[in-house]
Design an enzyme around this catalytic site. Sequence first.
Site, PDB file in Angstrom:
ATOM      1  N   LYS A 114       0.813  -1.209   0.000  1.00 29.17           N
ATOM      2  CA  LYS A 114       0.000   0.000   0.000  1.00 29.17           C
ATOM      3  C   LYS A 114       0.850   1.264   0.000  1.00 29.17           C
ATOM      4  CE  LYS A 114      -3.933  -2.054  -0.246  1.00 29.17           C
ATOM      5  NZ  LYS A 114      -4.652  -2.080  -1.551  1.00 29.17           N
ATOM      6  N   HIS A 134      -8.180   1.551  -7.108  1.00 28.23           N
ATOM      7  CA  HIS A 134      -8.213   0.400  -6.207  1.00 28.23           C
ATOM      8  C   HIS A 134      -9.290  -0.540  -6.736  1.00 28.23           C
ATOM      9  CE1 HIS A 134      -9.029  -1.329  -1.944  1.00 28.23           C
ATOM     10  NE2 HIS A 134      -8.098  -2.022  -2.566  1.00 28.23           N
ATOM     11  N   SER A 171     -12.414  -3.922   1.035  1.00 26.09           N
ATOM     12  CA  SER A 171     -12.071  -5.258   1.483  1.00 26.09           C
ATOM     13  C   SER A 171     -13.325  -6.025   1.895  1.00 26.09           C
ATOM     14  CB  SER A 171     -11.112  -5.161   2.675  1.00 26.09           C
ATOM     15  OG  SER A 171     -10.754  -6.436   3.143  1.00 26.09           O
ATOM     16  N   ASP A 183      -6.125  -6.021  -7.754  1.00 25.00           N
ATOM     17  CA  ASP A 183      -6.284  -4.986  -6.725  1.00 25.00           C
ATOM     18  C   ASP A 183      -5.956  -3.558  -7.148  1.00 25.00           C
ATOM     19  OD1 ASP A 183      -6.999  -4.496  -3.967  1.00 25.00           O
ATOM     20  OD2 ASP A 183      -4.893  -4.086  -3.576  1.00 25.00           O
ATOM     21  N   ARG A 220      -4.321 -13.763   4.965  1.00 24.13           N
ATOM     22  CA  ARG A 220      -3.988 -13.361   3.588  1.00 24.13           C
ATOM     23  C   ARG A 220      -3.054 -14.358   2.926  1.00 24.13           C
ATOM     24  NH1 ARG A 220      -6.172  -8.544   1.041  1.00 24.13           N
ATOM     25  NH2 ARG A 220      -7.041  -7.296   2.735  1.00 24.13           N
TER      26      ARG A 220
END
Length: 524
Positions: A192, A212, A230, A249, A314
Site C-alpha cells: 500500500k 483500487h 475489502s 487490486d 492473507r
Amino acid sequence: MNTNTYIIDEPIIHYQDSPNVLIQQTLDLGLGNLSDSGALCVRTGKFTGRSPENKYFVKDDITVTTIDWGGFNHPIEESVFTSLREKIKNHLNQQKEIWIRDVFACADPQYQISLRVYTEIPWAALFVHNMFIGVAPNQLPDFKAEWTILHAPSFIANTIIDKTNAPNFAIISFSHKEIIIGGSGYTGEIKKGVFSILNYLLPQHHQVLSMHCSANLGEEGDTALFFGLSGTGKTTLSADPHRKLIGDDEHGWSEHAVFNFEGGCYAKTIKLNKENEPDIFGAIKKGALLENIQFFPNTNQVNYDDASITENTRVSYPIHHIHNIAIPSVATAPKNIFFLTCDAYGVLPPISKLNSEQAMYQFISGYTAKIAGTEEGIKSPKATFSACFGAPFMPLHPNVYANLLGDKMKAQHCTVWLINTGWTGGAYGVGNRMSLKDTRCMIQAALDGTLNKVSFENFEVFNFQVPTNIKGIDKNILQPKNTWKDPSLYDKALNDLAQLFIHNFKQFEAGVNQAIKKAAPKII
C-alpha cells in the site's frame, strides 16, 4: 549481481534470491512452516493489518499544496523523517543479514517505476517477489532504483523522541523518493505504500487514473473493472475461469489502456474453499505466502475458517499462479465497470445500472457495510464510506480521481453497475448473504450483453435502474423489498441508509458539480 552501491551494506546481503531460497531461509530461521500444499506460512507479529492512522507523508515543498491533508493523509516534518531514516539504516546495518529485492511497479512500460526494497526478513522479500514485477536477468546490471523502501519490522520508534503517534509507522517522502516502515511485519504496508505513491504521481503527471480495483479481460477483448472495499469480492469475482485476469487490486487507466500496478495477488483467505474460489485456492501452492493462518490440530493442513489470529488472513502469490491471465497485464479501456458493495443492511438490489452522475456519486462515496460486533447474540451492521473505494491510499483530493473517472467513462462509453454482494431478506443476522453463484450469474449477464435486451424498473430512493428479470435468477431478489417479511421495516432501513449517504457526502459537496449532487438518494 547489481553493481549499484547499497545504502545498507554491513550485514550479509542476500540479493535477488530465488523464491525457493527465500522459503528455505525462512524455514532455517524458524520463521515459518510449510502447508500441505507447499505454501510458506508465517506470522506477521502484533500487526495483522494496515495501520492507516500511523502512515505519514512528509510535508515539504512538493506536497504542501498538493496532498489533501487530513483524514488518512497525516503530515510529518522532514526532520522527523530524516532522523528515523538514519535510525532505520543503522538498525538494518546492525543485522546479521538483510535481503534486497529490485522490482518494478506498473505493467505498462510507459509508466513503470523501479523499486529497491531492503528488509530484515526473508519472507518479506518473498512477498516483494510475489507482488511486484520482476526484473529480467539482462536488466539487472543496469538497474537503477527510482524509489527505495526500508522495511524494518523489529525497529520500534520512541513516540516521544521520534514524534510518531505509535511505535509502528510508515512514512513516504516524495523529495527523497523513499518509504520507511518500522514496527510492523504486516506486508500490506509495503504494497500500500507503493500504491500510495502511484496514486499521487500518475494522476498529476500523466493524467492516468489510479484505481483500487481488480480487472479482467473477456474473449472478445472487453475489459471489466471491479471496484470495492475489502470483503466485497474484488479478488473473488475478478478470478473468473472464463476471463483472463489482468490483476486483482491496483490498476491504472491511461488514455487507451488499463494496466496492472503489480505482478501478483494478495487475497483474503478467511473461509476460503475450493468450490467457491477454485482459482485462488489452486494458487496457494509452492511459492505462495500465507499470513496468520492456523492449521488443523496435528497437521499442516490449513484451516481457512479459523480466525483466531485475525479475520484478515492473507495469501500473496505471483499472478502466474492463476492459469488464465492476460500477458502482459495490460488491456484496452473498460467496457463495464462494477462497483461492489457488501450491504449488510440488506436494502440495496443485487444489481443496478447507474447513469454517469450516479456513478460519480457512488464512486466518491465508496460505500460498503461491515459487521460492528455482537451483543447478546444480536449483530448490527455499520456503514463504511471510503472515497474512491480506497481513501487510506489516496493522497490527492477525491475529486481529482472522480473527475478523471468521469472524463474516461464518457470518452469510452462505459456501463457502470452497482453490485450488492451483501445481504438480502433483511439485515445481517436476519437475512441471508447473496449467493456467490447468483452474483456471478448477474455479472455474466452484464458482461455478455444479455442485460441490454431486458427491461428495467426504478429502484426507489436511490433511483437506480434494476433489471426486471435475469435468466437463472429468482425475480423476487432483484427488488430487495420483495424479500423482506415486513415492507415497513424495509422502507425505514432504506431511508436510514439514504440518510447515511447524504450525511457522508456533505464533506465533498463544495468540490462537485450540481449534476452529481442531484444524484444523491431522495428520502421518502
